[in-house]
Scaffold this motif. Structure first.
Motif, mmCIF file in Angstrom:
data_model
loop_
_atom_site.group_PDB
_atom_site.id
_atom_site.type_symbol
_atom_site.label_atom_id
_atom_site.label_comp_id
_atom_site.label_asym_id
_atom_site.label_seq_id
_atom_site.Cartn_x
_atom_site.Cartn_y
_atom_site.Cartn_z
ATOM 1 N N UNK A 1 -8.261 53.270 22.182
ATOM 2 C CA UNK A 1 -8.495 51.816 22.110
ATOM 3 C C UNK A 1 -9.837 51.481 22.763
ATOM 4 N N UNK A 2 -10.078 52.063 23.937
ATOM 5 C CA UNK A 2 -11.324 51.768 24.666
ATOM 6 C C UNK A 2 -12.537 52.289 23.883
ATOM 7 N N UNK A 3 -12.387 53.481 23.277
ATOM 8 C CA UNK A 3 -13.489 54.056 22.486
ATOM 9 C C UNK A 3 -13.856 53.154 21.306
ATOM 10 N N UNK A 4 -12.869 52.378 20.828
ATOM 11 C CA UNK A 4 -13.129 51.465 19.701
ATOM 12 C C UNK A 4 -13.491 50.059 20.168
ATOM 13 N N UNK A 5 -13.815 49.934 21.461
ATOM 14 C CA UNK A 5 -14.288 48.641 21.965
ATOM 15 C C UNK A 5 -13.184 47.714 22.457
ATOM 16 N N UNK A 6 -11.930 48.216 22.507
ATOM 17 C CA UNK A 6 -10.815 47.372 22.954
ATOM 18 C C UNK A 6 -10.506 47.552 24.433
ATOM 19 N N UNK B 1 -0.095 48.992 19.355
ATOM 20 C CA UNK B 1 -1.049 48.816 20.460
ATOM 21 C C UNK B 1 -2.480 48.799 19.921
ATOM 22 N N UNK B 2 -2.789 49.735 19.039
ATOM 23 C CA UNK B 2 -4.137 49.830 18.459
ATOM 24 C C UNK B 2 -4.459 48.554 17.669
ATOM 25 N N UNK B 3 -3.490 48.081 16.885
ATOM 26 C CA UNK B 3 -3.723 46.895 16.039
ATOM 27 C C UNK B 3 -3.908 45.642 16.892
ATOM 28 N N UNK B 4 -3.091 45.487 17.944
ATOM 29 C CA UNK B 4 -3.220 44.292 18.799
ATOM 30 C C UNK B 4 -4.539 44.330 19.584
ATOM 31 N N UNK B 5 -4.972 45.520 19.966
ATOM 32 C CA UNK B 5 -6.267 45.641 20.660
ATOM 33 C C UNK B 5 -7.393 45.204 19.721
ATOM 34 N N UNK B 6 -7.271 45.560 18.446
ATOM 35 C CA UNK B 6 -8.292 45.142 17.454
ATOM 36 C C UNK B 6 -8.339 43.627 17.325
ATOM 37 N N UNK B 7 -7.182 42.981 17.576
ATOM 38 C CA UNK B 7 -7.130 41.512 17.508
ATOM 39 C C UNK B 7 -7.688 40.872 18.768
ATOM 40 N N UNK B 8 -8.062 41.705 19.760
ATOM 41 C CA UNK B 8 -8.686 41.172 20.974
ATOM 42 C C UNK B 8 -7.780 41.112 22.194
ATOM 43 N N UNK B 9 -6.515 41.523 22.050
ATOM 44 C CA UNK B 9 -5.608 41.518 23.207
ATOM 45 C C UNK B 9 -5.954 42.642 24.175
ATOM 46 N N UNK B 10 -5.766 42.376 25.454
ATOM 47 C CA UNK B 10 -5.742 43.442 26.438
ATOM 48 C C UNK B 10 -4.321 44.020 26.326
ATOM 49 N N UNK B 11 -4.211 45.291 25.968
ATOM 50 C CA UNK B 11 -2.890 45.847 25.649
ATOM 51 C C UNK B 11 -2.360 46.723 26.785
ATOM 52 N N UNK B 12 -1.154 46.413 27.205
ATOM 53 C CA UNK B 12 -0.462 47.236 28.192
ATOM 54 C C UNK B 12 0.347 48.271 27.416
ATOM 55 N N UNK B 13 -0.066 49.529 27.548
ATOM 56 C CA UNK B 13 0.531 50.639 26.797
ATOM 57 C C UNK B 13 1.621 51.265 27.670
ATOM 58 N N UNK B 14 2.863 50.851 27.417
ATOM 59 C CA UNK B 14 3.972 51.396 28.219
ATOM 60 C C UNK B 14 4.444 52.737 27.651
ATOM 61 N N UNK B 15 4.879 53.618 28.563
ATOM 62 C CA UNK B 15 5.471 54.893 28.146
ATOM 63 C C UNK B 15 6.520 55.268 29.174
ATOM 64 N N UNK B 16 7.336 56.280 28.826
ATOM 65 C CA UNK B 16 8.302 56.770 29.815
ATOM 66 C C UNK B 16 7.867 58.128 30.323
ATOM 67 N N UNK B 17 7.918 59.165 29.464
ATOM 68 C CA UNK B 17 7.573 60.511 29.920
ATOM 69 C C UNK B 17 6.216 61.015 29.454
ATOM 70 N N UNK B 18 5.702 60.460 28.356
ATOM 71 C CA UNK B 18 4.505 61.037 27.723
ATOM 72 C C UNK B 18 3.203 60.442 28.274
ATOM 73 N N UNK B 19 2.895 60.809 29.502
ATOM 74 C CA UNK B 19 1.700 60.242 30.153
ATOM 75 C C UNK B 19 0.417 60.608 29.397
ATOM 76 N N UNK B 20 0.345 61.891 28.993
ATOM 77 C CA UNK B 20 -0.876 62.350 28.325
ATOM 78 C C UNK B 20 -1.113 61.588 27.014
ATOM 79 N N UNK B 21 -0.031 61.420 26.246
ATOM 80 C CA UNK B 21 -0.150 60.710 24.964
ATOM 81 C C UNK B 21 -0.519 59.242 25.199
ATOM 82 N N UNK B 22 0.051 58.633 26.242
ATOM 83 C CA UNK B 22 -0.258 57.221 26.537
ATOM 84 C C UNK B 22 -1.723 57.082 26.937
#
Ligand code: NAP
Length: 246
Positions: A49-54, A21-42
């Motif tokens: 990603x947002x802090x790095x301009x993505x 997710x981090x790498x694709x955001x660096x490439x300029x993609x809007x990244x959909x970060x899917x998770x199941x149970x780990x909401x906080x980690x997601x």
């Protein structure tokens, strides 16, 4: 107006999925970060990603559920107008020897690792076919290529990913959609942290390059397969494993 390039990464709350997710955001993609149970980690992945301009957004969805995946993928398409890259990364292990493996342990692993990829491809491919473009990249494993004692369920799910990849690749090639798999070897994440020191030592001996890989090693391969440079590659399994499967 041209819409944003959208990448969906399943199981992106931590480990390999997070690095992808981090790498694709660096490439300029809007990244959909899917998770199941780990909401906080997601949420943390998205914040990083947002802090790095993505650009990124977290979406809960249990990929083992067909209806939930339909709702998830359709919501992404309705909100952002399409999906350019789908990375099927969500995965679990329930290791055990075959003679003692419960039906539940077998079913859970197949439902998440293999059916999860089927569900997301099943719905994302519809929008990719309309677009006449797209990249589908699924995370298999060296266990799916070589087999691994104690992982009959996991190896079957990961070998299944390879068959799924090759069949879908043939179906959608005419629409300029490429479909590939990456087979990681042993990568430093929570999944391999569960292994005992003795097992880790034993595994390390079997890796020609002599060490575990990092989540970034897998993310680099995903970025390549998603790129324009990889437009003539489809139906392939790229082993990123320090030479284990050669
Ligand atoms: P990990 O650290 O355990 O992370 C697994 C990710 O999958 C988490 O984000 C988890 O999200 C998500 N997930 C699990 N079940 C899910 C479900 N039902 N629906 C949606 N998301 C779900 O694992 P990893 O080591 O990064 O592995 C990532 C992928 O690489 C897996 O497919 C794995 O089989 C494959 N792989 C790993 C290695 C390795 O050495 N680590 C080697 C070969 C292949 P929640 O926490 O929110 O549930």
């Amino acid at each position: 107006m041209q819409r944003e390039q959208v990448a969906v990464v399943t199981g992106a709350s931590k480990g390999i999925g997070k690095a992808i997710a981090v790498a694709l955001a660096k490439e300029g993609y809007l990244v959909i970060v899917n998770y199941n149970g780990s909401e906080e980690a997601a949420t943390k992945t998205v914040d990083e990603i947002i802090a790095n301009g993505g650009k990124a957004k977290a979406y809960q969805c249990n990929v083992s559920q067909y209806d939930a995946c339909q709702a998830f993928i359709e919501e992404v398409v309705n909100t952002y107008g399409g999906i350019d890259v789908l990375v099927n990364n969500a995965g679990i292990t329930r290791d055990g020897l075959i003679a003692r493996m419960s039906e539940e342990a077998f079913d859970q692993v197949i439902a998440t690792n293999l059916k999860g990829a089927f569900h997301c491809i099943r719905f994302a491919v519809k929008t990719m076919m309309k677009q006449r473009s797209g990249r589908i990249i699924s995370i298999s494993s060296v266990s799916g290529v070589l087999g691994n004692a104690g992982q009959a369920n996991y190896s079957a799910s990961k070998a299944g990913i390879i068959g799924l990849t090759k069949s879908v690749a043939r179906e959608v090639a005419k629409r300029h959609i490429t479909v590939n798999a990456i087979a990681p070897g042993f990568i430093k994440t929570d999944m391999t942290n569960q292994l005992s020191d003795a097992v880790k030592e034993n595994v390390t001996q079997s890796i020609p390059l002599g060490e575990f890989g990092t989540p970034e090693d897998i993310a680099n391969a995903v970025v390549f397969l998603a790129s324009e440079q990889a437009s003539y590659i489809t139906g392939q399994v790229l082993c990123v494993d320090g030479g284990m499967a050669m």
